[in-house]
Design a protein around this motif. Structure first.
Motif, PDB file in Angstrom:
ATOM      1  N   ILE A 178      42.802  63.286  34.512  1.00 46.28           N
ATOM      2  CA  ILE A 178      43.359  61.935  34.492  1.00 46.28           C
ATOM      3  C   ILE A 178      42.467  61.035  35.352  1.00 46.28           C
ATOM      4  O   ILE A 178      42.247  61.299  36.538  1.00 46.28           O
ATOM      5  CB  ILE A 178      44.799  61.905  35.043  1.00 46.28           C
ATOM      6  N   SER A 179      41.925  60.000  34.756  1.00 41.93           N
ATOM      7  CA  SER A 179      41.024  59.100  35.468  1.00 41.93           C
ATOM      8  C   SER A 179      41.753  57.842  35.912  1.00 41.93           C
ATOM      9  O   SER A 179      42.506  57.243  35.140  1.00 41.93           O
ATOM     10  CB  SER A 179      39.837  58.727  34.561  1.00 41.93           C
ATOM     11  N   HIS A 180      41.474  57.432  37.155  1.00 39.11           N
ATOM     12  CA  HIS A 180      42.094  56.211  37.671  1.00 39.11           C
ATOM     13  C   HIS A 180      41.243  54.989  37.379  1.00 39.11           C
ATOM     14  O   HIS A 180      41.654  53.859  37.653  1.00 39.11           O
ATOM     15  CB  HIS A 180      42.300  56.341  39.187  1.00 39.11           C
ATOM     16  N   GLU A 181      40.067  55.215  36.830  1.00 39.93           N
ATOM     17  CA  GLU A 181      39.135  54.114  36.610  1.00 39.93           C
ATOM     18  C   GLU A 181      39.094  53.634  35.162  1.00 39.93           C
ATOM     19  O   GLU A 181      38.693  52.506  34.884  1.00 39.93           O
ATOM     20  CB  GLU A 181      37.722  54.553  37.027  1.00 39.93           C
ATOM     21  N   ILE A 182      39.480  54.471  34.244  1.00 40.74           N
ATOM     22  CA  ILE A 182      39.445  54.120  32.817  1.00 40.74           C
ATOM     23  C   ILE A 182      40.692  53.306  32.478  1.00 40.74           C
ATOM     24  O   ILE A 182      41.811  53.680  32.865  1.00 40.74           O
ATOM     25  CB  ILE A 182      39.339  55.379  31.946  1.00 40.74           C
ATOM     26  N   PRO A 183      40.541  52.187  31.739  1.00 36.58           N
ATOM     27  CA  PRO A 183      41.667  51.256  31.502  1.00 36.58           C
ATOM     28  C   PRO A 183      42.695  51.717  30.474  1.00 36.58           C
ATOM     29  O   PRO A 183      43.362  50.887  29.880  1.00 36.58           O
ATOM     30  CB  PRO A 183      40.955  49.983  31.036  1.00 36.58           C
ATOM     31  N   LEU A 184      42.826  53.006  30.283  1.00 35.86           N
ATOM     32  CA  LEU A 184      43.908  53.539  29.445  1.00 35.86           C
ATOM     33  C   LEU A 184      44.991  54.038  30.381  1.00 35.86           C
ATOM     34  O   LEU A 184      44.718  54.811  31.306  1.00 35.86           O
ATOM     35  CB  LEU A 184      43.397  54.693  28.559  1.00 35.86           C
ATOM     36  N   ASP A 185      46.224  53.565  30.171  1.00 29.70           N
ATOM     37  CA  ASP A 185      47.320  53.962  31.051  1.00 29.70           C
ATOM     38  C   ASP A 185      47.316  55.464  31.284  1.00 29.70           C
ATOM     39  O   ASP A 185      47.066  56.254  30.351  1.00 29.70           O
ATOM     40  CB  ASP A 185      48.668  53.543  30.455  1.00 29.70           C
ATOM     41  N   GLN A 186      47.607  55.867  32.501  1.00 30.95           N
ATOM     42  CA  GLN A 186      47.525  57.285  32.844  1.00 30.95           C
ATOM     43  C   GLN A 186      48.513  58.142  32.048  1.00 30.95           C
ATOM     44  O   GLN A 186      48.223  59.277  31.703  1.00 30.95           O
ATOM     45  CB  GLN A 186      47.744  57.461  34.344  1.00 30.95           C
ATOM     46  N   HIS A 187      49.694  57.569  31.752  1.00 25.90           N
ATOM     47  CA  HIS A 187      50.643  58.372  30.963  1.00 25.90           C
ATOM     48  C   HIS A 187      50.116  58.570  29.536  1.00 25.90           C
ATOM     49  O   HIS A 187      50.426  59.564  28.876  1.00 25.90           O
ATOM     50  CB  HIS A 187      52.030  57.731  30.961  1.00 25.90           C
ATOM     51  N   LEU A 188      49.278  57.613  29.045  1.00 21.04           N
ATOM     52  CA  LEU A 188      48.660  57.785  27.729  1.00 21.04           C
ATOM     53  C   LEU A 188      47.477  58.740  27.805  1.00 21.04           C
ATOM     54  O   LEU A 188      47.195  59.481  26.846  1.00 21.04           O
ATOM     55  CB  LEU A 188      48.224  56.429  27.166  1.00 21.04           C
TER      56      LEU A 188
END
Length: 343
Positions: A234-244
């Protein structure tokens, strides 16, 4: 059969010879029933419509047709049937006066003379009886031509269909159906098939919904296991919601093949993880670029392989290794990957 094609009496007699005994009995009874029905219905109609003509109403309501007898083709030499006037008859109508108990026997042309039934009503009765004769002509001609339901475009009748009584009687006697019966049968078959199709679609919809519900339940269960097993992806930098992002990992975990498309991932996120269905004006999903960005992140970590770019419409990936113990995503490296990603 042409609806205007009517037989002479001689032609009818010839075609009647082609019938077996069961068919002849059916035709004879059909003619009797038809004439009685015409007689009774028209008298009842006259009675209902004669509010101001009490005398006509009384006369019309007194009579009932008891029987109809055919003396046969050789009636002119052997007939024992006679009219009230003494004239020998081929066809004799026997009527009963319900008021006096009187029984009269006569030919079709003497209805008015011997019953006192009004002339217009007599004409209607004769016309109705002629219609019965014309339907007999249709039966005789179809029988002579070897007519079957196939000629009417009906190959089979579904076993579950409730066949009307009058049509079943034709089947039982081995007698062709009338055109009006064929039309009614077609409509009944069409109604049945439409209803069966509706039931089938409802069953399919219910089955699909049940399958979708099971999939949602499975996905919900797998989210917890995947979160523990693959949380490092799970990346905190990529703009896809973490739950997605977690939803993408669940999709990959449940996938039964190694190859998949980015659009497939998007559809699964919408169905099972609450992703938005919003689109660009081009019709492409808004989440598509972000999903591709995350998939490229997994490619950079050696978990996936990009197989093919299909323009800006889609991308095909292949799973290499979903083990997550070696994922260490540095913040700067993720920033670089994000800048290099170009749709």
């Amino acid at each position: 059969m042409n609806s205007t094609e009517h037989l002479t009496q001689t032609e009818r007699d010839e075609l009647l010879k082609n019938l077996n005994e069961k068919q002849k009995m059916f035709v004879q009874n059909y003619l009797k029933r038809g004439r009685k029905t015409v007689f009774a219905n028209l008298l009842a109609k006259e009675k209902a419509g004669s509010v101001e003509e009490n005398q006509i109403e009384d006369v019309a309501s007194q009579w009932e047709l008891l029987d109809y007898i055919d003396a046969g083709p050789d009636w002119q030499t052997r007939s024992e049937l006679h009219c009230e006037c003494g004239r020998p008859l081929r066809y004799q109508y026997i009527v009963h006066n319900k008021g006096t108990g009187e029984i009269r026997k006569f030919g079709i042309k003497h209805f008015e003379e011997h019953t006192g039934i009004p002339p217009q009503l007599v004409k209607d009765i004769v016309k109705g009886i002629e219609k019965i004769d014309f339907e007999m002509d249709e039966i005789l001609l179809k029988n002579a031509q070897g007519w079957t339901l196939v000629h009417a475009g009906i190959e089979t009748i579904p076993a579950a269909i409730d066949i009307p009584k009058d049509i079943q009687q034709h089947f039982d006697a081995g007698v062709p159906l009338l055109d009006r019966q064929v039309q009614r049968l077609r409509e009944r078959i069409a109604d049945y098939l439409r209803e069966e199709k509706r039931k089938q679609l409802e069953a399919q919809k219910a089955e699909q919904e049940q399958a979708a519900q099971k999939k949602r339940e499975l996905v919900s269960q797998r989210r917890h296991a995947v979160a523990e097993k693959m949380g490092a992806a799970i990346s905190h930098e990529i703009p896809l919601d973490q739950h997605l992002q977690l939803g993408v990992l669940v999709y990959l975990d449940l996938l039964r093949t190694s190859q998949f498309s980015a659009n497939d991932v998007c559809e699964d996120l919408i169905k099972n993880h609450g992703a938005s269905q919003e689109t660009y004006s081009s019709g492409r999903l808004l989440i598509f670029p972000k999903v591709c960005m995350y998939l490229e992140f997994l490619v950079s970590r050696g978990k996936l392989e990009l197989v093919e770019k299909q323009g800006v419409e889609d991308r095909i990936y292949r799973i290499i290794n979903l083990a997550m113990d070696d994922i260490e995503a540095g913040e700067e490296e993720q920033h670089s990957q994000q800048r290099l990603f170009d749709l």
